[in-house]
Enzyme design. Structure first.
Site, short mmCIF file in Angstrom:
data_model
loop_
_atom_site.label_atom_id
_atom_site.label_comp_id
_atom_site.label_asym_id
_atom_site.label_seq_id
_atom_site.Cartn_x
_atom_site.Cartn_y
_atom_site.Cartn_z
N ASN A 44 0.82 -1.20 0.00
CA ASN A 44 0.00 0.00 0.00
C ASN A 44 0.86 1.27 0.00
O ASN A 44 1.00 1.93 -1.02
CB ASN A 44 -0.94 -0.03 1.21
CG ASN A 44 -1.99 1.06 1.16
OD1 ASN A 44 -1.86 2.04 0.43
ND2 ASN A 44 -3.04 0.89 1.93
N ASP A 45 1.47 1.57 1.13
CA ASP A 45 2.22 2.83 1.24
C ASP A 45 3.38 2.92 0.25
O ASP A 45 3.72 4.00 -0.21
CB ASP A 45 2.75 3.00 2.67
CG ASP A 45 1.62 3.17 3.67
OD1 ASP A 45 0.56 3.68 3.26
OD2 ASP A 45 1.79 2.78 4.83
N VAL A 46 3.97 1.77 -0.09
CA VAL A 46 5.16 1.81 -0.96
C VAL A 46 4.80 2.10 -2.42
O VAL A 46 5.69 2.24 -3.25
CB VAL A 46 5.97 0.49 -0.88
CG1 VAL A 46 6.48 0.27 0.51
CG2 VAL A 46 5.16 -0.69 -1.37
N ALA B 79 0.76 3.56 7.34
CA ALA B 79 0.93 4.97 7.66
C ALA B 79 -0.42 5.64 7.92
O ALA B 79 -0.46 6.80 8.32
CB ALA B 79 1.67 5.68 6.53
#
Lengths: 117, 483
Positions: free
Chosen positions: B403-405, B444
């Site tokens: 997700n965040d990456v 995050a």
């Protein structure tokens, strides 16, 4: 002749500096794909602490020292043996397309097996 | 004569061990030579351990009556500790590797701390320098032991939530200061001749207790996704502690091995921190959750759900697919199914590549190992810098459990907490499929603009279940074409 080792002050700092530098350079060349085995491999290397544990245990002269020394060897041996076992296992898994591991080939055969009916 | 030959042999063995460690680590810099690298390092370890029993020829006079017992104890400890760890290391699942490495690392730290304890309780340190180094090694080793155990507990799911409370940093700071004060007082008392070290066991106990408590307090508030950094830090700590105790024991092999690992751990720590675009102190000493409560820009567009089977068939008819696997894939145990799907695509002449973010997984490089375990050849696996430009040419980016990456906000949105973090440019691909369990946010806690993009479809479901559907869809297609 005397082979006893005596490292004091600056000699120790020189050893630390050179070893640290060597570690930095050697590890810096390891590709990211190998970072996990590298970490467990370096984890294995500091298992050398077991040698210090054996030294401490052999020179123990009270029950307390014996107990702590035993503990040191136990933990150090665990560090070394465990670190080696997992690193060796992981590294054996990395294969190129040309050298497919046996289990992957069998997986491929399975993949082509037609479904029921 | 009785002491010179053992000394010579021990010296030569330790020299050989130090060389073999360095050479072994050097060989680990390529997947081709790496298996022999660990074998070479292992050889060094065996040589050093065998030689260390020669210390029996040169023990202190006080220890001589206990020698037979001590040799017996050393054998038992080696066999029990080594055997148990070997057995667990052979058996452990690859997904559980981070906690296993944390555990072995804690053992090393504990061993270094225990050596320091023997030196301290026995009053063996000579001079202020030795005493200070012993205490420093004890502190770092003890922190590494208790910290690694907490990290193990978190990774293994024994400890579920990061423990955070008000004034936590103050408490941690006070405990750390108290440890230093007790250590400093020990040095002062011994050097001023006020009390011989051997007469102050209570203070030594207190010192170790404070150091262990500090390790626990320091690790408890750190969240699961920050674990790659934590494990690297403790690996470096244990190396440092081993190196320092090596100086106390006047053993250069320990000094070299410890410091090499210390440097390696430091390097990996910095790499991981860079991949998260956060400083090491930020990861270790601040609560990530608190930083993210910022206003975020509104995201235009909507989430478009898609069927797993349709997505699978779509990928069957394109030229190039880049797969971005994340920790969610490992949680769903979907690696084997993923490679099965990849092989189906490959047999349909689709080029498939894997793009790995440096912090994918719970320790540096864990995703690479998990893919390797599933049989994925490593020439299909690419790291962020090597593949990021290729997304623009790819027909499909398949994001599974990450997700965040892949959040483009890291590139564009200055107000985003992850702004500046290097990300995989999955959004640049012509088509993006995101396999995700639900509409939840990433670690995050922020919205992902990628999911709302015009070129993005969401495939909801457990990664493994979704992959099975994709495989079935593509395979039935092949059967009907053949019929």
């Amino acid at each position: 002749m005397d082979f006893s080792i005596s490292i004091s002050g600056f000699v120790a700092l020189y050893i630390f500096m050179l070893a640290g530098f060597a570690g930095w350079v050697i590890i810096g060349h390891v590709p990211a794909i190998l970072h996990t085995p590298l970490m467990s491999g370096s984890n294995f290397v500091h298992g050398i602490v077991v040698v210090g544990g054996i030294f401490a245990l052999l020179n123990a002269s009270t029950t307390l020292e014996q107990a702590i020394g035993f503990f040191a060897v136990l933990l150090g041996a665990g560090n070394a043996a465990g670190g080696y076992a997992v690193t060796d296992r992981m590294l054996a898994m990395f294969q190129t397309s040309e050298h497919q591991p046996a289990h992957a080939k069998s997986g491929r055969a399975k993949a082509h097996r037609p479904k029921k009916g | 004569m009785l002491t010179i030959i053992p000394q010579l042999l021990i010296g030569a063995a330790d020299l050989a061990a130090a060389f073999l460690f360095l050479y072994g680590l050097k060989r680990m810099s390529s997947p081709v030579t790496a298996p022999s690298g660990i074998f070479v390092a292992g050889l060094g370890m065996v040589v050093a351990i065998l030689a260390s029993f020669l210390y029996a020829f040169d023990v202190t006079t006080e220890a001589r009556p206990f020698l037979a017992t001590n040799i017996g104890l050393a054998f038992v400890a080696l066999v029990v500790g080594g055997g148990a760890a070997w057995w667990s290391g052979r058996k452990v699942a690859m997904t559980a590797m981070p906690q296993m490495v944390a555990l072995y690392n804690g053992m090393g730290g504990g061993a270094a701390g225990a050596i320091a304890a023997v030196e301290l309780f026995g009053g063996k340190s000579q001079g202020a320098t030795q005493l200070i180094v012993t205490l420093a090694g004890a502190l770092i080793g003890a922190v590494s032991l208790s910290g690694s155990l907490i990290a193990w507990g978190k990774l293994d799911g024994v400890i579920n939530k990061p423990l955070r409370f008000k004034g936590q940093q103050l408490v941690n700071g006070l405990v750390f200061m108290a440890t230093l004060v007790v250590g400093g007082y020990l040095v002062f008392a011994v050097e001023a001749g006020a009390a011989p070290l051997i007469a102050t066991p209570d203070l030594i106990y207190l010192f170790f207790a404070l150091a262990l408590v500090f390790g626990i307090l320091m690790t408890l508030p750190i969240g699961g996704a920050d674990m790659p950094v934590v494990i690297s830090v403790y690996n470096a700590f244990t190396g440092l502690a081993v190196g320092l105790e090596g100086f106390v024991l006047q053993n250069p092999a320990l000094m070299i091995a410890g410091m090499v690992v210390g440097a390696a751990g430091l390097l990996l720590t910095l790499l991981m921190a860079k991949a998260m675009n956060r400083s090491v102190s930020n990861i270790l000493f601040t609560n990530f959750g608190a930083v993210t409560k910022q206003k975020q820009g509104d995201i235009k567009g909507s989430l478009k759900p898609a069927e797993a089977g349709d997505a699978g068939i779509f990928m069957r008819y394109v030229k190039e697919v880049i797969i971005v696997p994340g920790y969610g894939l490992a949680v769903a145990q979907g690696q084997q199914k993923l490679y099965e799907f990849v092989k189906l695509l490959q047999s349909a002449d689709v080029t498939v590549k894997f793009a790995i973010h440096p912090v994918a997984g719970r320790m540096p490089g864990q995703m690479d190992v998990l893919l390797a375990e599933a049989g994925v050849p490593y020439d299909l696996i690419f790291q962020l810098d090597d593949i990021n430009d290729e997304f623009a040419n790819a027909d499909v980016a398949l994001v599974i459990g990450a997700n965040d990456v892949v959040n483009p906000a890291a590139r564009t949105d200055k107000s985003s907490p992850i702004f500046g973090m290097p990300i995989l440019n999955a959004d640049k691909a012509k088509k993006v499929f995101v396999v995700k369990r639900g509409e939840g946010k990433g670690y995050a806690g922020i919205q992902n603009a990628l999911f709302y993009g015009d070129n993005c479809d969401m495939v909801y479901g457990d990664a493994q279940a979704v992959l099975i559907k994709m495989i079935e869809a593509v395979r039935s297609l092949g059967l009907s074409a053949a019929a």
